[in-house]
Design a protein around this motif. Sequence first.
Motif, PDB file in Angstrom:
ATOM      1  N   SER A   1      -3.875  -5.972  -7.076  1.00  0.00           N
ATOM      2  CA  SER A   1      -4.941  -6.738  -6.294  1.00  0.00           C
ATOM      3  C   SER A   1      -5.734  -7.618  -7.288  1.00  0.00           C
ATOM      4  O   SER A   1      -6.323  -8.798  -7.124  1.00  0.00           O
TER       5      SER A   1
ATOM      6  N   TYR B   1     -10.731   4.212   7.037  1.00  0.00           N
ATOM      7  CA  TYR B   1     -11.083   5.369   6.076  1.00  0.00           C
ATOM      8  C   TYR B   1     -11.945   6.444   6.958  1.00  0.00           C
ATOM      9  O   TYR B   1     -11.772   7.459   6.913  1.00  0.00           O
TER      10      TYR B   1
ATOM     11  N   LEU C   1       0.926  -1.247   0.107  1.00  0.00           N
ATOM     12  CA  LEU C   1       0.043   0.044  -0.085  1.00  0.00           C
ATOM     13  C   LEU C   1       1.046   1.099   0.141  1.00  0.00           C
ATOM     14  O   LEU C   1       0.545   1.995  -0.774  1.00  0.00           O
TER      15      LEU C   1
ATOM     16  N   ILE D   1      -7.403   6.496   1.634  1.00  0.00           N
ATOM     17  CA  ILE D   1      -8.267   6.522   0.416  1.00  0.00           C
ATOM     18  C   ILE D   1      -7.776   5.615  -0.591  1.00  0.00           C
ATOM     19  O   ILE D   1      -8.484   4.601  -1.291  1.00  0.00           O
ATOM     20  N   VAL D   2      -6.183   5.396  -0.687  1.00  0.00           N
ATOM     21  CA  VAL D   2      -5.684   4.226  -1.550  1.00  0.00           C
ATOM     22  C   VAL D   2      -6.205   2.989  -1.170  1.00  0.00           C
ATOM     23  O   VAL D   2      -6.303   1.940  -2.035  1.00  0.00           O
ATOM     24  N   ALA D   3      -6.250   2.632   0.312  1.00  0.00           N
ATOM     25  CA  ALA D   3      -6.350   1.439   0.534  1.00  0.00           C
ATOM     26  C   ALA D   3      -7.822   0.792   0.150  1.00  0.00           C
ATOM     27  O   ALA D   3      -8.153  -0.284  -0.054  1.00  0.00           O
ATOM     28  N   THR D   4      -8.718   1.949   0.169  1.00  0.00           N
ATOM     29  CA  THR D   4     -10.038   1.491  -0.169  1.00  0.00           C
ATOM     30  C   THR D   4     -10.258   1.148  -1.904  1.00  0.00           C
ATOM     31  O   THR D   4     -11.268   0.365  -2.091  1.00  0.00           O
ATOM     32  N   ALA D   5      -9.292   1.259  -2.369  1.00  0.00           N
ATOM     33  CA  ALA D   5      -8.955   0.790  -3.802  1.00  0.00           C
ATOM     34  C   ALA D   5      -8.861  -0.693  -3.811  1.00  0.00           C
ATOM     35  O   ALA D   5      -9.353  -1.396  -4.830  1.00  0.00           O
ATOM     36  N   PHE D   6      -8.516  -1.378  -2.839  1.00  0.00           N
ATOM     37  CA  PHE D   6      -8.144  -2.643  -2.676  1.00  0.00           C
ATOM     38  C   PHE D   6      -9.349  -3.515  -2.796  1.00  0.00           C
ATOM     39  O   PHE D   6     -10.501  -3.381  -2.045  1.00  0.00           O
TER      40      PHE D   6
ATOM     41  N   MET E   1      -4.048   4.441  -6.564  1.00  0.00           N
ATOM     42  CA  MET E   1      -5.240   3.607  -6.510  1.00  0.00           C
ATOM     43  C   MET E   1      -5.072   2.566  -7.897  1.00  0.00           C
ATOM     44  O   MET E   1      -5.381   1.541  -7.543  1.00  0.00           O
TER      45      MET E   1
ATOM     46  N   LEU F   1      -2.824  -0.189  -7.047  1.00  0.00           N
ATOM     47  CA  LEU F   1      -3.323  -1.028  -5.979  1.00  0.00           C
ATOM     48  C   LEU F   1      -4.311  -1.995  -6.597  1.00  0.00           C
ATOM     49  O   LEU F   1      -4.194  -3.295  -6.470  1.00  0.00           O
ATOM     50  N   VAL F   2      -5.277  -1.208  -7.403  1.00  0.00           N
ATOM     51  CA  VAL F   2      -6.095  -2.135  -8.375  1.00  0.00           C
ATOM     52  C   VAL F   2      -5.448  -3.324  -8.941  1.00  0.00           C
ATOM     53  O   VAL F   2      -5.845  -4.467  -9.176  1.00  0.00           O
TER      54      VAL F   2
ATOM     55  N   SER G   1      -8.107   0.237   5.115  1.00  0.00           N
ATOM     56  CA  SER G   1      -9.386   0.672   4.145  1.00  0.00           C
ATOM     57  C   SER G   1     -10.443   0.677   5.292  1.00  0.00           C
ATOM     58  O   SER G   1     -11.481   1.599   5.206  1.00  0.00           O
TER      59      SER G   1
ATOM     60  N   VAL H   1      -3.190  10.271  -5.942  1.00  0.00           N
ATOM     61  CA  VAL H   1      -3.762   9.469  -5.398  1.00  0.00           C
ATOM     62  C   VAL H   1      -4.458   8.491  -6.239  1.00  0.00           C
ATOM     63  O   VAL H   1      -4.448   7.381  -6.041  1.00  0.00           O
TER      64      VAL H   1
ATOM     65  N   ILE I   1      -3.442  -4.193   4.550  1.00  0.00           N
ATOM     66  CA  ILE I   1      -4.439  -3.282   3.468  1.00  0.00           C
ATOM     67  C   ILE I   1      -5.826  -3.133   4.234  1.00  0.00           C
ATOM     68  O   ILE I   1      -6.401  -1.869   3.872  1.00  0.00           O
TER      69      ILE I   1
END
Lengths: 132, 252
Positions: free
Chosen positions: A47, A71, A9, B88-93, A40, A43-44, A68, A36, A64
């Motif tokens: 994953s 948040y 992350l 915020i980036v972690a929510t993209a997981f 993202m 990370l997408v 999340s 940001v 991770i």
Amino acid sequence: MIVYGVALLSVCLVLGMLIGEALGVAMNVEANVGGVGIAMLFLVYASNSDKFKALTEGVSASGIKFWSAMYIPIVVAMAARQNVAAATEGGLLALSAGVAAVMVSFALVPVLSNIGKDDSPAPDTSEEQGAG
Amino acid sequence: MDIIETVFVRNNLVVAFAVVGAVMWVSYFLADKLTAGRIHGSAIAIALGLLAAYWGGTVSGGSRGVADVTLLGGIGLMGGGMMRDFAIVATAFGVHISELKKAGIAGVISIFAGVIVSFIVGAAVAVMFGYTDPTAITTIGAGAVTYIVGPVTGEAIGASDAVITLSVAAGLVKSILVMIGTPLIAKRIGLDNPQSAMVFGGLMGTTSGVAAGLAATDPKLVPYGAMTATFYTGLGCLLGPSVLFFIVSAMF
């Protein structure tokens, strides 16, 4: 290990920020352009890819998922450190400009959401005047 | 009393976790008991946060809300840009690439539309309030884009301090209104799927507003809205002092 997920992350965020900062410099803009968002996307990609399985499955994933899940509390803290007092002191002009911009933008959400869906003809933007 | 202050200040981030945790608990309790779940607990928590920020700003005279109150300084770190972006980036997981592709074009269009429309509205309000100087009109319009675009634009084109302050205030009003207003209006504007969330993020653009507004509406939508919103301020800083300023200068 949990820290593998946290590290993945972190690397995504740092890489995204570096690219965003570089884009800002390249465009001669004093801002981070989409750092940001780019992070993202990394990370997408990670994953959804088999190559990073060791970092995105099992215990590593919980490193991770923890962030999340943090948040919303972090957003609450963010709300608590906004300069709300200054917003209320800006007077009628600041209030009108802010409120009107939000109203018109809200109204455009359903209009633009239809782009890319087959069933709707290209929408006219003539109704957007006079809001707020 | 000295002991308390020493411990609280030295462990400020940990104190912030405890305080925010307590606020969350109270908010979810109120959401459950008072509104029977009709208002989301996180919406109440964010509203309480904003109230606390108003109180903190008034009491301390600082610009960082409750974070300027000595005992609660850790809120500033917990709610600062670094932690916010990390979470915020972690929510993209777990987001699927196919969802992003579906809204790709609409998302990109919404970022441009969002910056330009907010700018026009802000500039129009400035004109209605009697401003005729293109520098001031552009700066206030840029403030209606976000509270970062306002001062960046204003400083680049040489606006006065008073006008720059106004532009920041306009941006703050926008950000706060998006935080509070989004859960209330979500149903009416069809904000219930990843695609409309991406369009929403692009149109609103204020990262803080979008982040909090979507969290209070449906946390599943957060990554989609946040992804487009983070390009908005950059585009605003690009267009504000250049194209948009030239257009305004040509008109006034």
